[in-house]
Write a protein that holds these residues in place. Structure first.
Motif, mmCIF file in Angstrom:
data_model
loop_
_atom_site.group_PDB
_atom_site.id
_atom_site.type_symbol
_atom_site.label_atom_id
_atom_site.label_comp_id
_atom_site.label_asym_id
_atom_site.label_seq_id
_atom_site.Cartn_x
_atom_site.Cartn_y
_atom_site.Cartn_z
ATOM 1 N N ALA A 1 0.828 -1.206 0.000
ATOM 2 C CA ALA A 1 0.000 0.000 0.000
ATOM 3 C C ALA A 1 0.860 1.252 0.000
ATOM 4 O O ALA A 1 0.536 2.243 -0.668
ATOM 5 N N ILE B 1 -2.805 1.155 4.613
ATOM 6 C CA ILE B 1 -3.660 0.431 3.664
ATOM 7 C C ILE B 1 -4.913 1.251 3.352
ATOM 8 O O ILE B 1 -5.289 1.416 2.192
ATOM 9 N N GLU B 2 -5.547 1.778 4.400
ATOM 10 C CA GLU B 2 -6.752 2.590 4.203
ATOM 11 C C GLU B 2 -6.469 3.806 3.327
ATOM 12 O O GLU B 2 -7.252 4.140 2.432
ATOM 13 N N LEU C 1 -6.143 2.926 -0.276
ATOM 14 C CA LEU C 1 -7.467 2.677 -0.857
ATOM 15 C C LEU C 1 -8.189 3.990 -1.149
ATOM 16 O O LEU C 1 -8.831 4.140 -2.195
ATOM 17 N N ARG D 1 -6.670 5.437 -4.265
ATOM 18 C CA ARG D 1 -7.134 4.724 -5.464
ATOM 19 C C ARG D 1 -8.575 5.099 -5.801
ATOM 20 O O ARG D 1 -8.918 5.261 -6.964
ATOM 21 N N GLU D 2 -9.419 5.210 -4.782
ATOM 22 C CA GLU D 2 -10.811 5.615 -5.015
ATOM 23 C C GLU D 2 -10.868 6.979 -5.681
ATOM 24 O O GLU D 2 -11.651 7.199 -6.614
#
Length: 128
Positions: A91, A114-115, A118, A121-122
């Motif tokens: 990540a 990691i969050e 994400l 990426r969103e």
């Protein structure tokens, strides 16, 4: 997926397709293993139960075996958490910014990395 899989993925796919072609169902092949929280709770319960049994041993054996058990549990837990550490490193290759972890998530750790990746990426996907 739209990426070229590496050899390990191809081998797993071939193995799974052989099993499917020989009559195994997809449900049998994709049964979930214990979740990480469940694994950690099982480790704690097992540690507690074994420790209770060790208390009946005479001194110094109970202390020696409890120490050995503690080291074994720590090693096992470290091994079980290895995928989280690897995912966190992956990540961080996507987006590595501890300050943004603190701002967006209120914490700076492996899970926050990691969050945040994400979230990054969103936001990239929304641009398309």
């Amino acid at each position: 997926m739209r990426t070229k899989p590496d050899r390990a993925v191809v081998n797993r796919a071939e193995n799974i397709y052989q099993k499917l072609n020989s009559g195994n169902s997809a449900e049998n092949l994709t049964a979930a293993s214990w979740s990480l929280p469940t694994q950690m709770m099982a480790i704690i319960v097992a540690f507690y139960l074994v420790t209770m049994m060790l208390t009946s041993l005479p001194t110094p054996w109970n202390y020696i075996l409890e120490t050995v058990l503690s080291v074994a549990i720590l090693a096992f837990t470290h091994k079980q958490l290895a995928p989280i550490r690897a995912l966190s490193e992956k990540a961080k290759q996507v987006y590595d910014n501890p300050l943004m972890q603190k701002i967006y998530l209120g914490k700076v750790n492996d899970i926050a990395a990691i969050e945040l990746a994400l979230i990054a990426r969103e936001s990239e996907l929304r641009l398309y």
